[in-house]
Design a protein around this motif. Structure first.
Motif, PDB file in Angstrom:
ATOM      1  N   LYS A   4       9.348  -2.572  12.356  1.00  0.00           N
ATOM      2  CA  LYS A   4       9.865  -2.853  11.012  1.00  0.00           C
ATOM      3  C   LYS A   4       8.848  -3.653  10.200  1.00  0.00           C
ATOM      4  O   LYS A   4       8.649  -3.390   9.012  1.00  0.00           O
ATOM      5  CB  LYS A   4      11.187  -3.601  11.095  1.00  0.00           C
ATOM      6  N   ILE A   5       8.218  -4.617  10.841  1.00  0.00           N
ATOM      7  CA  ILE A   5       7.197  -5.412  10.151  1.00  0.00           C
ATOM      8  C   ILE A   5       6.009  -4.532   9.772  1.00  0.00           C
ATOM      9  O   ILE A   5       5.474  -4.626   8.660  1.00  0.00           O
ATOM     10  CB  ILE A   5       6.749  -6.599  11.027  1.00  0.00           C
ATOM     11  N   ASN A   6       5.608  -3.663  10.679  1.00  0.00           N
ATOM     12  CA  ASN A   6       4.501  -2.753  10.422  1.00  0.00           C
ATOM     13  C   ASN A   6       4.816  -1.826   9.246  1.00  0.00           C
ATOM     14  O   ASN A   6       3.979  -1.605   8.366  1.00  0.00           O
ATOM     15  CB  ASN A   6       4.196  -1.943  11.685  1.00  0.00           C
ATOM     16  N   THR A   7       6.041  -1.297   9.215  1.00  0.00           N
ATOM     17  CA  THR A   7       6.457  -0.423   8.113  1.00  0.00           C
ATOM     18  C   THR A   7       6.498  -1.190   6.798  1.00  0.00           C
ATOM     19  O   THR A   7       6.043  -0.696   5.762  1.00  0.00           O
ATOM     20  CB  THR A   7       7.839   0.185   8.419  1.00  0.00           C
ATOM     21  N   SER A  48       3.049  -1.666   5.448  1.00  0.00           N
ATOM     22  CA  SER A  48       2.531  -0.428   4.871  1.00  0.00           C
ATOM     23  C   SER A  48       3.083  -0.220   3.459  1.00  0.00           C
ATOM     24  O   SER A  48       2.346   0.135   2.534  1.00  0.00           O
ATOM     25  CB  SER A  48       2.895   0.759   5.746  1.00  0.00           C
ATOM     26  N   TYR A  49       4.387  -0.442   3.303  1.00  0.00           N
ATOM     27  CA  TYR A  49       4.995  -0.315   1.973  1.00  0.00           C
ATOM     28  C   TYR A  49       4.435  -1.352   1.010  1.00  0.00           C
ATOM     29  O   TYR A  49       4.195  -1.062  -0.163  1.00  0.00           O
ATOM     30  CB  TYR A  49       6.511  -0.463   2.056  1.00  0.00           C
ATOM     31  N   TYR A  50       4.244  -2.571   1.484  1.00  0.00           N
ATOM     32  CA  TYR A  50       3.713  -3.628   0.636  1.00  0.00           C
ATOM     33  C   TYR A  50       2.311  -3.289   0.143  1.00  0.00           C
ATOM     34  O   TYR A  50       2.001  -3.472  -1.041  1.00  0.00           O
ATOM     35  CB  TYR A  50       3.687  -4.970   1.392  1.00  0.00           C
ATOM     36  N   ILE A  59      -6.301  -6.920   2.997  1.00  0.00           N
ATOM     37  CA  ILE A  59      -7.060  -7.282   4.199  1.00  0.00           C
ATOM     38  C   ILE A  59      -6.190  -8.083   5.155  1.00  0.00           C
ATOM     39  O   ILE A  59      -6.198  -7.842   6.372  1.00  0.00           O
ATOM     40  CB  ILE A  59      -8.344  -8.051   3.818  1.00  0.00           C
ATOM     41  N   ILE A  60      -5.412  -9.016   4.626  1.00  0.00           N
ATOM     42  CA  ILE A  60      -4.499  -9.789   5.472  1.00  0.00           C
ATOM     43  C   ILE A  60      -3.475  -8.875   6.130  1.00  0.00           C
ATOM     44  O   ILE A  60      -3.189  -8.999   7.322  1.00  0.00           O
ATOM     45  CB  ILE A  60      -3.824 -10.906   4.652  1.00  0.00           C
ATOM     46  N   CYS A  61      -2.934  -7.926   5.359  1.00  0.00           N
ATOM     47  CA  CYS A  61      -1.957  -6.982   5.921  1.00  0.00           C
ATOM     48  C   CYS A  61      -2.586  -6.115   7.005  1.00  0.00           C
ATOM     49  O   CYS A  61      -1.953  -5.847   8.036  1.00  0.00           O
ATOM     50  CB  CYS A  61      -1.383  -6.096   4.816  1.00  0.00           C
ATOM     51  N   ILE A  62      -3.810  -5.677   6.799  1.00  0.00           N
ATOM     52  CA  ILE A  62      -4.488  -4.850   7.802  1.00  0.00           C
ATOM     53  C   ILE A  62      -4.724  -5.646   9.083  1.00  0.00           C
ATOM     54  O   ILE A  62      -4.546  -5.126  10.190  1.00  0.00           O
ATOM     55  CB  ILE A  62      -5.801  -4.283   7.230  1.00  0.00           C
ATOM     56  N   ILE A 105      -2.989  -6.605  14.761  1.00  0.00           N
ATOM     57  CA  ILE A 105      -2.383  -7.455  15.785  1.00  0.00           C
ATOM     58  C   ILE A 105      -1.099  -6.829  16.298  1.00  0.00           C
ATOM     59  O   ILE A 105      -0.848  -6.801  17.511  1.00  0.00           O
ATOM     60  CB  ILE A 105      -2.140  -8.874  15.224  1.00  0.00           C
ATOM     61  N   ILE A 106      -0.278  -6.312  15.400  1.00  0.00           N
ATOM     62  CA  ILE A 106       0.972  -5.664  15.796  1.00  0.00           C
ATOM     63  C   ILE A 106       0.688  -4.433  16.652  1.00  0.00           C
ATOM     64  O   ILE A 106       1.354  -4.200  17.664  1.00  0.00           O
ATOM     65  CB  ILE A 106       1.812  -5.309  14.555  1.00  0.00           C
TER      66      ILE A 106
END
Length: 82
Positions: free
Chosen positions: A4-7, A10-12, A61-64, A69-70
Motif C-alpha cells: 500500500k505504501i509502495n502504491t 507511485s501515485y504521489y 528522489i526521496i520517494c524512489i 527500501i520497500i
C-alpha cells in the motif's frame, strides 16, 4: 502494508509530476500572454518554475529511495517464505 505504501508513493510521484507539468504550462502561457507584467519584476519569470522543479525532483528522489527500501524488504520477505 508495504504494498500500500509502495502504491501510494507511485501515485504521489505521478501526481507531483502532473501538477508540475500543468502549472509550468500555465505559467509559460501566462508569460506569453502578459509579458509586459513580467518585465517589471526583479526575478525572472521562470524562477517559480525552477523552484517547483527542484521541489518535485527532491520529493521524487526521496520517494524512489523509499520505494527501493520497500522493494528490498519485500524481496527479503518473499525469499524467507520459500
Amino acid at each position: 502494508m508495504l504494498n500500500k505504501i509502495n502504491t501510494f508513493l507511485s501515485y504521489y510521484m505521478g501526481a507531483r509530476i502532473g501538477v508540475f507539468t500543468g502549472s509550468s504550462i500555465c505559467k509559460y502561457w501566462d508569460f506569453k500572454t502578459h509579458s509586459d507584467l513580467y518585465v517589471m519584476q526583479i526575478a525572472p519569470w521562470y524562477l517559480s518554475i525552477e523552484i517547483q522543479a527542484l521541489f518535485t525532483l527532491i520529493s521524487c528522489i526521496i520517494c524512489i529511495i523509499i520505494k527501493c527500501i520497500i522493494r528490498k524488504k519485500l524481496n527479503i520477505k518473499l525469499s524467507h517464505k520459500e
